[in-house]
Design a protein around this motif. Sequence first.
Motif, PDB file in Angstrom:
ATOM      1  N   HIS A   1       0.833  -1.205   0.000  1.00 15.01           N
ATOM      2  CA  HIS A   1       0.000   0.000   0.000  1.00 15.01           C
ATOM      3  C   HIS A   1       0.869   1.257   0.000  1.00 15.01           C
ATOM      4  O   HIS A   1       0.537   2.261  -0.660  1.00 15.01           O
ATOM      5  CB  HIS A   1      -0.918  -0.009   1.223  1.00 15.01           C
ATOM      6  CG  HIS A   1      -1.978  -1.058   1.172  1.00 15.01           C
ATOM      7  ND1 HIS A   1      -2.543  -1.614   2.313  1.00 15.01           N
ATOM      8  CD2 HIS A   1      -2.574  -1.688   0.125  1.00 15.01           C
ATOM      9  CE1 HIS A   1      -3.441  -2.504   1.969  1.00 15.01           C
ATOM     10  NE2 HIS A   1      -3.477  -2.582   0.640  1.00 15.01           N
ATOM     11  N   MET A   2       1.984   1.192   0.720  1.00 15.48           N
ATOM     12  CA  MET A   2       2.900   2.332   0.768  1.00 15.48           C
ATOM     13  C   MET A   2       3.538   2.579  -0.598  1.00 15.48           C
ATOM     14  O   MET A   2       3.606   3.726  -1.072  1.00 15.48           O
ATOM     15  CB  MET A   2       3.977   2.064   1.820  1.00 15.48           C
ATOM     16  CG  MET A   2       5.061   3.121   1.905  1.00 15.48           C
ATOM     17  SD  MET A   2       6.306   2.686   3.157  1.00 15.48           S
ATOM     18  CE  MET A   2       6.908   1.121   2.520  1.00 15.48           C
ATOM     19  N   THR A   3       3.996   1.530  -1.266  1.00 15.88           N
ATOM     20  CA  THR A   3       4.655   1.712  -2.559  1.00 15.88           C
ATOM     21  C   THR A   3       3.663   2.108  -3.653  1.00 15.88           C
ATOM     22  O   THR A   3       4.021   2.823  -4.591  1.00 15.88           O
ATOM     23  CB  THR A   3       5.395   0.432  -2.972  1.00 15.88           C
ATOM     24  OG1 THR A   3       4.485  -0.681  -2.976  1.00 15.88           O
ATOM     25  CG2 THR A   3       6.531   0.137  -2.009  1.00 15.88           C
ATOM     26  N   ILE A   4       2.424   1.652  -3.560  1.00 11.71           N
ATOM     27  CA  ILE A   4       1.408   2.058  -4.539  1.00 11.71           C
ATOM     28  C   ILE A   4       1.166   3.560  -4.449  1.00 11.71           C
ATOM     29  O   ILE A   4       1.057   4.258  -5.468  1.00 11.71           O
ATOM     30  CB  ILE A   4       0.096   1.265  -4.317  1.00 11.71           C
ATOM     31  CG1 ILE A   4       0.292  -0.189  -4.758  1.00 11.71           C
ATOM     32  CG2 ILE A   4      -1.061   1.903  -5.083  1.00 11.71           C
ATOM     33  CD1 ILE A   4      -0.873  -1.094  -4.396  1.00 11.71           C
ATOM     34  N   ALA A   5       1.105   4.085  -3.228  1.00  9.58           N
ATOM     35  CA  ALA A   5       0.941   5.535  -3.055  1.00  9.58           C
ATOM     36  C   ALA A   5       2.149   6.288  -3.611  1.00  9.58           C
ATOM     37  O   ALA A   5       2.003   7.338  -4.256  1.00  9.58           O
ATOM     38  CB  ALA A   5       0.746   5.857  -1.575  1.00  9.58           C
ATOM     39  N   ALA A   6       3.347   5.754  -3.399  1.00 10.47           N
ATOM     40  CA  ALA A   6       4.563   6.409  -3.906  1.00 10.47           C
ATOM     41  C   ALA A   6       4.578   6.426  -5.430  1.00 10.47           C
ATOM     42  O   ALA A   6       4.926   7.445  -6.050  1.00 10.47           O
ATOM     43  CB  ALA A   6       5.796   5.691  -3.370  1.00 10.47           C
ATOM     44  N   CYS A   7       4.214   5.318  -6.059  1.00 11.60           N
ATOM     45  CA  CYS A   7       4.200   5.245  -7.527  1.00 11.60           C
ATOM     46  C   CYS A   7       3.135   6.169  -8.111  1.00 11.60           C
ATOM     47  O   CYS A   7       3.333   6.755  -9.191  1.00 11.60           O
ATOM     48  CB  CYS A   7       3.957   3.811  -7.982  1.00 11.60           C
ATOM     49  SG  CYS A   7       5.326   2.685  -7.650  1.00 11.60           S
ATOM     50  N   THR A   8       2.015   6.314  -7.424  1.00 13.79           N
ATOM     51  CA  THR A   8       0.974   7.233  -7.887  1.00 13.79           C
ATOM     52  C   THR A   8       1.474   8.668  -7.866  1.00 13.79           C
ATOM     53  O   THR A   8       1.233   9.448  -8.808  1.00 13.79           O
ATOM     54  CB  THR A   8      -0.280   7.094  -7.016  1.00 13.79           C
ATOM     55  OG1 THR A   8      -0.737   5.735  -7.037  1.00 13.79           O
ATOM     56  CG2 THR A   8      -1.393   8.004  -7.519  1.00 13.79           C
ATOM     57  N   ALA A   9       2.196   9.040  -6.806  1.00 11.23           N
ATOM     58  CA  ALA A   9       2.761  10.385  -6.734  1.00 11.23           C
ATOM     59  C   ALA A   9       3.794  10.600  -7.836  1.00 11.23           C
ATOM     60  O   ALA A   9       3.843  11.671  -8.470  1.00 11.23           O
ATOM     61  CB  ALA A   9       3.397  10.605  -5.361  1.00 11.23           C
ATOM     62  N   ALA A  10       4.628   9.591  -8.097  1.00 12.76           N
ATOM     63  CA  ALA A  10       5.626   9.707  -9.172  1.00 12.76           C
ATOM     64  C   ALA A  10       4.965   9.840 -10.532  1.00 12.76           C
ATOM     65  O   ALA A  10       5.448  10.578 -11.403  1.00 12.76           O
ATOM     66  CB  ALA A  10       6.547   8.490  -9.148  1.00 12.76           C
ATOM     67  N   LEU A  11       3.859   9.130 -10.733  1.00 14.65           N
ATOM     68  CA  LEU A  11       3.124   9.235 -11.999  1.00 14.65           C
ATOM     69  C   LEU A  11       2.602  10.660 -12.192  1.00 14.65           C
ATOM     70  O   LEU A  11       2.640  11.201 -13.310  1.00 14.65           O
ATOM     71  CB  LEU A  11       1.975   8.232 -12.025  1.00 14.65           C
ATOM     72  CG  LEU A  11       1.115   8.199 -13.285  1.00 14.65           C
ATOM     73  CD1 LEU A  11       1.964   7.846 -14.508  1.00 14.65           C
ATOM     74  CD2 LEU A  11      -0.036   7.203 -13.130  1.00 14.65           C
ATOM     75  N   GLY A  12       2.123  11.278 -11.124  1.00 10.66           N
ATOM     76  CA  GLY A  12       1.661  12.658 -11.214  1.00 10.66           C
ATOM     77  C   GLY A  12       2.786  13.609 -11.618  1.00 10.66           C
ATOM     78  O   GLY A  12       2.599  14.500 -12.456  1.00 10.66           O
ATOM     79  N   ILE A  13       3.988  13.414 -11.038  1.00  8.54           N
ATOM     80  CA  ILE A  13       5.141  14.247 -11.398  1.00  8.54           C
ATOM     81  C   ILE A  13       5.501  14.052 -12.868  1.00  8.54           C
ATOM     82  O   ILE A  13       5.778  15.012 -13.597  1.00  8.54           O
ATOM     83  CB  ILE A  13       6.339  13.912 -10.500  1.00  8.54           C
ATOM     84  CG1 ILE A  13       6.059  14.302  -9.049  1.00  8.54           C
ATOM     85  CG2 ILE A  13       7.611  14.611 -10.997  1.00  8.54           C
ATOM     86  CD1 ILE A  13       7.154  13.894  -8.079  1.00  8.54           C
ATOM     87  N   ALA A  14       5.487  12.795 -13.323  1.00 10.86           N
ATOM     88  CA  ALA A  14       5.854  12.495 -14.710  1.00 10.86           C
ATOM     89  C   ALA A  14       4.883  13.129 -15.693  1.00 10.86           C
ATOM     90  O   ALA A  14       5.295  13.677 -16.729  1.00 10.86           O
ATOM     91  CB  ALA A  14       5.916  10.981 -14.913  1.00 10.86           C
ATOM     92  N   ILE A  15       3.596  13.044 -15.411  1.00 13.51           N
ATOM     93  CA  ILE A  15       2.597  13.640 -16.306  1.00 13.51           C
ATOM     94  C   ILE A  15       2.800  15.150 -16.389  1.00 13.51           C
ATOM     95  O   ILE A  15       2.767  15.736 -17.482  1.00 13.51           O
ATOM     96  CB  ILE A  15       1.177  13.293 -15.820  1.00 13.51           C
ATOM     97  CG1 ILE A  15       0.911  11.784 -15.985  1.00 13.51           C
ATOM     98  CG2 ILE A  15       0.129  14.101 -16.589  1.00 13.51           C
ATOM     99  CD1 ILE A  15      -0.406  11.329 -15.391  1.00 13.51           C
ATOM    100  N   TRP A  16       3.043  15.784 -15.256  1.00 10.54           N
ATOM    101  CA  TRP A  16       3.244  17.240 -15.258  1.00 10.54           C
ATOM    102  C   TRP A  16       4.485  17.630 -16.053  1.00 10.54           C
ATOM    103  O   TRP A  16       4.462  18.584 -16.839  1.00 10.54           O
ATOM    104  CB  TRP A  16       3.361  17.751 -13.825  1.00 10.54           C
ATOM    105  CG  TRP A  16       3.418  19.255 -13.770  1.00 10.54           C
ATOM    106  CD1 TRP A  16       2.381  20.130 -13.778  1.00 10.54           C
ATOM    107  CD2 TRP A  16       4.615  20.041 -13.724  1.00 10.54           C
ATOM    108  NE1 TRP A  16       2.851  21.417 -13.734  1.00 10.54           N
ATOM    109  CE2 TRP A  16       4.219  21.410 -13.712  1.00 10.54           C
ATOM    110  CE3 TRP A  16       5.979  19.739 -13.702  1.00 10.54           C
ATOM    111  CZ2 TRP A  16       5.124  22.444 -13.666  1.00 10.54           C
ATOM    112  CZ3 TRP A  16       6.896  20.776 -13.659  1.00 10.54           C
ATOM    113  CH2 TRP A  16       6.466  22.106 -13.636  1.00 10.54           C
ATOM    114  N   LEU A  17       5.589  16.874 -15.877  1.00  8.90           N
ATOM    115  CA  LEU A  17       6.810  17.179 -16.615  1.00  8.90           C
ATOM    116  C   LEU A  17       6.618  16.995 -18.117  1.00  8.90           C
ATOM    117  O   LEU A  17       7.112  17.798 -18.927  1.00  8.90           O
ATOM    118  CB  LEU A  17       7.953  16.278 -16.128  1.00  8.90           C
ATOM    119  CG  LEU A  17       8.541  16.605 -14.760  1.00  8.90           C
ATOM    120  CD1 LEU A  17       9.546  15.546 -14.338  1.00  8.90           C
ATOM    121  CD2 LEU A  17       9.199  17.976 -14.764  1.00  8.90           C
TER     122      LEU A  17
END
Length: 580
Positions: A540-556
Amino acid sequence: MAQPHHPRLLSTPRLVTFVVSILVALGSGTNYVFSAYAPQLGSRLRISHTQLNIIGLAGNVGVYSTAPIWGRIADLKGPRMLLCIAFVGLLLGYSGIRHIYDAGLPTQADSSTKAALPGLTFWILAFCNFLSGVGGNGGLCSALNVTARNFPDSHRAAATGIVISGFGLSAFFFSTIAHTLFPGNTSDFLLVLALGTSIPMVLGLFFLRYIPLPATTTALEHGPASAEEQESLVIHGPPEVERANSRTRLLSPAAVETEVADEEEVPHVHHQQVSSHFQFPHTRNSVEMSVSPTRDGHRRSASARTRRSRSKSKEIPVKDVDGPNIHGKALAFAPDFWLLFCFMSLLSGTGLMYINNVGSISQALFAQGNPDYDETMASQWQSVQVSAISITNCLGRIVIGFTADFTKYSLQQQRSTCLTLVAALLLVSQLACLAITDVSDLWKASALLGFGYGSMFGLVPTIAIEWFGLPHFSENWGFLSLSPLLGGNLFSLAFGRNLDAHASPGSPSTSQPASLLRRAGLPADAQCFDGRSCYEASLHMTIAACTAALGIAIWLGVRDRRKLRESAASEREVVWAEEN
């Protein structure tokens, strides 16, 4: 002045150096093979999962904490010093782990008495793994630095991706050799690691060197070139005329010399639009064609191009200052650096947590409700996961390199667009692992994670060159490589504590008899037999981390596409103004 000869892009010297770079990278990535022998190490030395994660993290710290130092050495001194460090670190590190493993616990005569590993021995074990990480990163940094400088931008992502794929394939390569030649023998496996990782570093000492880029490639793509090559380009030009238009200047040799002298005092103006100098070949009177108007109306002088900073080391090519050149304090204040740092920290933390503990995950799934638990079979399932991660890690680094080059040169998009794909792959891998309840299906999650993790480390170095420049690439990449320390340490320690909490007395499911715990190869208080529930909270912790990283990638990706459109529109306006 005779034009210096530089090997072609696919010449034998360049290809030999490229192949040896792959071999060096192959010997550098054994940090990922830790989970292949960690459970056996824990069983023999009675080490808890939290302690095993500390040992694994010591290797990660060795890899990533030394990255800025090794990067600066590579930029200033070349690969030789790093290869010597890599040889010593890898040989001593794995030899030390093997010695402690063979020695075992102080007292094992009475099986009913639980011996404990001395604290000093435990920290020596962690330090040995730290040394292996230090050596592995030294080898990788030297191979990556040479490859990035030996290939132009149009081939750089693919070339570095292939080299760094050897780093990802390392775990599969060495674990396959060990399980084929020495099945079930952890001591011989560690011996293979000690010798097999240090020998490629010796090869690198003889074959890893910088190969100057061909003259036409250097002029058009502005890769690292020698000062003599740059001066030859100005006076002689490439062998063929690339382009001309109605605004082209035609200069005789005398006029060229006069112009160079006149422009000696013209200040160098840094800009993105690049001047190119060409000459008609085989003519009696050499004619230079200069297409060099800039936005401020000044032309870049030939002498300014030859006065660029020159390296004191004969090994290092002259650093090209065309394009970005961000490093040092400027890098620390660059928002793009911190966005990329956070992106890597979240995803590398996820990857390291899974890679270091996939052996324990497979054991937990295999032991759940299995009265026929067999240690040999459990070890085979561990090997399957390590192989799946290693193979797909290698493929991910190769595929993302070609994908990034195709995205930039065929689709006319920024390479940063591919960051979204990387984050999505790692997110899907964690969701898949959360849904898997049978060990026979775990390879699917391992393959997805390996591909995504490898893609990240194959893509980000090239993006770092694009955003921050090539002259200080290794140093900048070293600072970016500190990012896994935060996420990796946090996620891996959280996983170990979570697994130990589920493996505490009375925690294992009541369906597991005491005889099963004894056959597990680990003491009852260091093993969890409850399957997915042993590590569900960590996912559950890593899923939340990957979701946050996906948000950063989309913005970039969206931001860089917007910048690309604005830049294209600006260039069209400049061309229109010049034509009028």
